[in-house]
Design a protein around this motif. Structure first.
Motif: not given
Length: 129
Positions: A23-40
């Motif tokens: 992550g770039s930019g300020r306050a990355f620690s204030e963000y919830v992060i999710g991983w998603f995936r998309q198959a063909p």
């Protein structure tokens, strides 16, 4: 915040890969992060999420049933990264993997794509049988 996913590649069934979301930019620690995936030919689906750290407790995590026990999500706020360690990979894990961010408090439906307002560009994971 802006996100950049990396770490994808080709791996044999049963192997491991570690994806990273920077992550770039300020306050990355204030963000919830999710991983998603998309198959063909399929819709984008939830993989895992990690919440924001409060005090000494680590952020909450959750996983899709299909990856529970095989994938582990973690974050290092000092480095502005969220990693997804993927073990015991299967051919059905083949997909483009995306990381996404939402500011803390936006939504507690962590598995929904609509809960996230910032997306990275995706990294391709291919698992051969």
């Amino acid at each position: 915040v802006q996100l950049q996913a990396s770490g994808g590649g080709l791996v044999q069934s049963g192997g491991s890969l570690r994806l990273s979301c920077l992550g770039s930019g300020r306050a990355f620690s204030e963000y919830v992060i999710g991983w998603f995936r998309q198959a063909p030919g399929k819709e984008r689906e939830f993989v895992a999420h990690i919440g924001t750290r409060i005090g000494w407790s680590s952020g909450s995590t959750s996983y899709a049933d299909s990856v529970k026990g095989r994938f582990t999500i973690s974050r290092d706020n000092a480095k502005n990264t969220v990693d997804l360690q993927m073990n015991s990979l299967r051919p059905e894990d083949t997909a483009v993997y995306y990381c996404a961010a939402q500011p803390r408090g936006r939504s507690q439906t962590y598995s929904a794509t609509g809960s996230y307002n910032v997306w990275g560009q995706g990294t391709l994971v291919t698992v051969s049988s």
